[in-house]
Design a protein around this motif. Structure first.
Motif, short mmCIF file in Angstrom:
data_model
loop_
_atom_site.label_atom_id
_atom_site.label_comp_id
_atom_site.label_asym_id
_atom_site.label_seq_id
_atom_site.Cartn_x
_atom_site.Cartn_y
_atom_site.Cartn_z
N UNK A 204 -35.87 56.59 49.32
CA UNK A 204 -35.84 55.20 48.89
C UNK A 204 -34.63 54.55 49.56
N UNK A 205 -34.66 53.21 49.64
CA UNK A 205 -33.67 52.48 50.42
C UNK A 205 -33.18 51.24 49.69
N UNK A 206 -31.99 50.81 50.08
CA UNK A 206 -31.50 49.49 49.71
C UNK A 206 -31.04 48.81 51.00
N UNK A 207 -30.34 47.70 50.91
CA UNK A 207 -29.96 46.98 52.13
C UNK A 207 -28.91 47.71 52.97
N UNK B 62 -30.68 55.57 49.75
CA UNK B 62 -29.91 55.65 48.51
C UNK B 62 -30.57 56.64 47.56
N UNK B 63 -29.83 57.03 46.57
CA UNK B 63 -30.35 57.90 45.51
C UNK B 63 -30.47 57.11 44.20
N UNK B 64 -30.10 55.84 44.23
CA UNK B 64 -30.14 54.99 43.04
C UNK B 64 -31.54 54.44 42.80
N UNK C 172 -42.51 58.43 43.10
CA UNK C 172 -42.11 58.56 44.50
C UNK C 172 -40.79 59.34 44.59
N UNK C 173 -39.81 58.90 43.80
CA UNK C 173 -38.49 59.57 43.81
C UNK C 173 -38.59 60.97 43.20
N UNK D 256 -35.51 62.30 38.81
CA UNK D 256 -34.57 62.53 39.91
C UNK D 256 -33.90 61.22 40.29
N UNK D 257 -32.76 61.33 40.92
CA UNK D 257 -32.04 60.12 41.35
C UNK D 257 -31.07 59.65 40.30
#
Length: 163
Positions: free
Chosen positions: A134-137, A141-143, A127-128, A157-158
């Motif tokens: 992509x997401x966090x709370x 994010x790129x992590x 996906x990345x 990537x990321x």
């Protein structure tokens, strides 16, 4: 001139290997008992599915696909899904880092009577790698939790995050 041809051959060989590597990895670890869905197909606006993240909570908290529901792997309980998704004809896509753990969870869903279950080919790494968000709370994010040094080679990537 020979060196240029050799470098071109090595370069093209590595591209070919990289393109089929995830396929080969999944064939090695999976039985392919659950059909795959590609990241491109999942990202299409017409694809409506509930996303289940079968990674551990630390991985999910680092990042996940938007609107995914964390179900985990080590402590997965089928009731987590059956209590939330009562219509067993709902389209469900399960993912993990690459698509190995998610196949196990998807198999349990099928055994519980769910009829439209898919395994995300290449997982959140793929996906990345294809530049999907992509997401966090806190938001985008790129992590990406890279799971382990060994498996992180598939994340191209990321930012690779380790515990």
């Amino acid at each position: 001139m020979k060196n240029k041809i050799l470098y071109i051959f090595i370069f093209l060989s590595s591209i070919s290997f990289a393109q089929s590597s995830i396929s080969e990895l999944l064939k090695k670890f999976n039985t392919e008992s659950v059909p795959y869905i590609s990241v491109h197909e999942l990202a299409m606006p017409k694809t409506e599915a509930i996303l289940l993240d079968s990674r551990e909570l630390t991985e999910f908290e680092t990042s996940h696909i938007q609107n995914a529901i964390h179900v985990g792997y080590d402590d997965f309980k089928i009731e987590t899904v059956t209590n939330q998704i009562t219509d067993k004809s709902t389209t469900i896509v399960v993912y993990c880092s690459l698509g190995i753990r998610s196949e196990d969870i998807a198999e349990q869903l099928e055994k519980a009577g769910y009829t439209k279950v898919f395994n995300l080919f290449g997982g959140i790494f793929e996906w990345k790698n294809n530049d999907f968000k992509i997401y966090n709370d806190k938001g985008e994010t790129n992590d990406v939790h890279a799971f382990s040094k060994e498996w992180s080679q598939w994340l191209l990537k990321g930012n690779k995050i380790y515990d």
